[in-house]
Design an enzyme around this catalytic site. Structure first.
Site, PDB file in Angstrom:
ATOM      1  CG  ASP A 151      -1.865   1.201   1.271  1.00 32.73           C
ATOM      2  OD1 ASP A 151      -2.263   1.672   0.186  1.00 32.73           O
ATOM      3  OD2 ASP A 151      -2.209   1.687   2.370  1.00 32.73           O
ATOM      4  CD  GLU A 200      -0.117   6.772   6.404  1.00 31.01           C
ATOM      5  OE1 GLU A 200       0.959   6.793   7.025  1.00 31.01           O
ATOM      6  OE2 GLU A 200      -0.551   5.757   5.817  1.00 31.01           O
ATOM      7  CB  CYS A 207      -9.336   4.583   0.637  1.00 33.23           C
ATOM      8  SG  CYS A 207      -7.717   5.014   1.319  1.00 33.23           S
ATOM      9  CG  HIS A 238      -5.038   4.889   4.608  1.00 32.36           C
ATOM     10  ND1 HIS A 238      -4.463   4.435   3.439  1.00 32.36           N
ATOM     11  CD2 HIS A 238      -4.016   5.359   5.359  1.00 32.36           C
ATOM     12  CE1 HIS A 238      -3.160   4.633   3.493  1.00 32.36           C
ATOM     13  NE2 HIS A 238      -2.860   5.194   4.646  1.00 32.36           N
TER      14      HIS A 238
HETATM   15  N1  DGL Z   1      -4.770   2.994   1.060  1.00 30.35           N
HETATM   16  C1  DGL Z   1      -4.720   3.691  -0.202  1.00 30.35           C
HETATM   17  C2  DGL Z   1      -5.958   3.318  -1.017  1.00 30.35           C
HETATM   18  O1  DGL Z   1      -6.522   2.265  -0.764  1.00 30.35           O
HETATM   19  C3  DGL Z   1      -4.491   5.143   0.067  1.00 30.35           C
HETATM   20  C4  DGL Z   1      -4.034   5.928  -1.105  1.00 30.35           C
HETATM   21  C5  DGL Z   1      -3.287   7.197  -0.787  1.00 30.35           C
HETATM   22  O2  DGL Z   1      -2.128   7.094  -0.388  1.00 30.35           O
HETATM   23  O3  DGL Z   1      -3.843   8.290  -1.009  1.00 30.35           O
HETATM   24  O4  DGL Z   1      -6.394   4.004  -1.903  1.00 30.35           O
END
Ligand code: DGL
Length: 258
Positions: free
Chosen positions: A8, A150, A184, A186
């Protein structure tokens, strides 16, 4: 020892690792977070392709039996390319999440919360329409969320994160979606909060749905692991602070610089 490679842009991918280990505890993982280049959501498609290829090549230095693109943004732009580039099975997060949402929706209205790049790629819209063209898809870019997550603001109550979520969920309410995809990885860290704010809506997390597909692939090819070793966690940027936040997802984790 054969491993499942998972990458990721950042810590969101750890929610996928957590889901894999909870479903298949004996699997051995090598994880890579491209923390030095995150967030991917505001990058160009060319940059996202280059980062994604690089991430996959780092993991490919290990003895892999499968690769998981644990980043919707990478999957939406570089997923097909990576699937063609490797002999091992490559699973992206988008297909399984789209399929699950199509199964769940009753009023045929789905909202997708995702990064700007994922929304612009049109991947979710395309996958869902291919499964059922009557479904209305509203893709909502949520550029504030990845940086806030984050920073560790998902740990406990955070007013800024809470306000950002409310802003995006309002758009999901406006389109009367009965199903919301956390598009996403996150955002899986916000699952409970989103469910609390939208109790009548079905939440589909892209971090969780990919695991069933992976399990089927490994079971079908008799490649489920029988022996658990030590997982490997890598990142293009490391700090004690990052480890502390990561440990809220995977206890006692220590990211090694790669
Ligand atoms: N976890 C990433 C996703 O699933 C995040 C992308 C990012 O870094 O903006 O899209």
């Amino acid at each position: 020892m054969k491993r499942i490679g998972v990458f990721d842009s950042g810590l969101g991918g750890l929610t996928v690792v957590k889901a894999i280990l909870s479903e298949m505890p004996k699997e051995n993982i090598v994880f890579f977070a491209d923390a030095a280049n995150m967030p991917y959501g505001d990058k160009t498609p060319e940059e996202i392709v280059a980062f994604s290829r690089h991430n996959a090549s780092i993991l490919n230095e290990y003895d892999l039996k499968a690769l998981v693109i644990a980043c919707n943004t990478s999957d939406s732009i570089a997923g097909d390319l990576l699937k063609q580039s490797y002999e091992i099975p490559v699973s992206g997060v988008i297909k399984a999440a789209a399929e699950e949402a199509v199964k769940q929706t009753k009023n045929k209205k789905i909202a997708v919360l995702a990064t700007k790049a994922t929304v612009l790629s049109g991947s979710y819209q395309k996958q869902i329409k291919e499964l059922d063209e009557e479904i209305a898809v509203t893709a909502i870019p949520c550029p504030d969320l990845v940086p806030l997550i984050e920073e560790g603001r998902f740990i406990g109550y955070d007013e800024l994160l809470d306000r950002s979520i409310d802003k995006y969920l309002e758009e999901a309410r406006q389109c009367e979606a009965d199903t919301v995809i956390l598009g996403c990885t996150h955002y899986d860290l916000l699952y409970d909060l989103v469910q609390e704010k939208m109790p009548d809506v079905k939440i589909v997390s892209s971090s969780r749905t990919v695991v069933q597909e992976l399990k089927e692939i490994l079971t079908g090819s008799h490649r489920l692991s029988r022996w658990k070793g030590k997982d490997i966690y890598l990142s293009s940027s490391c700090s004690q602070h990052l480890d502390q936040i990561a440990a809220k997802i995977i206890p006692d984790i220590r990211l090694q610089k790669k």
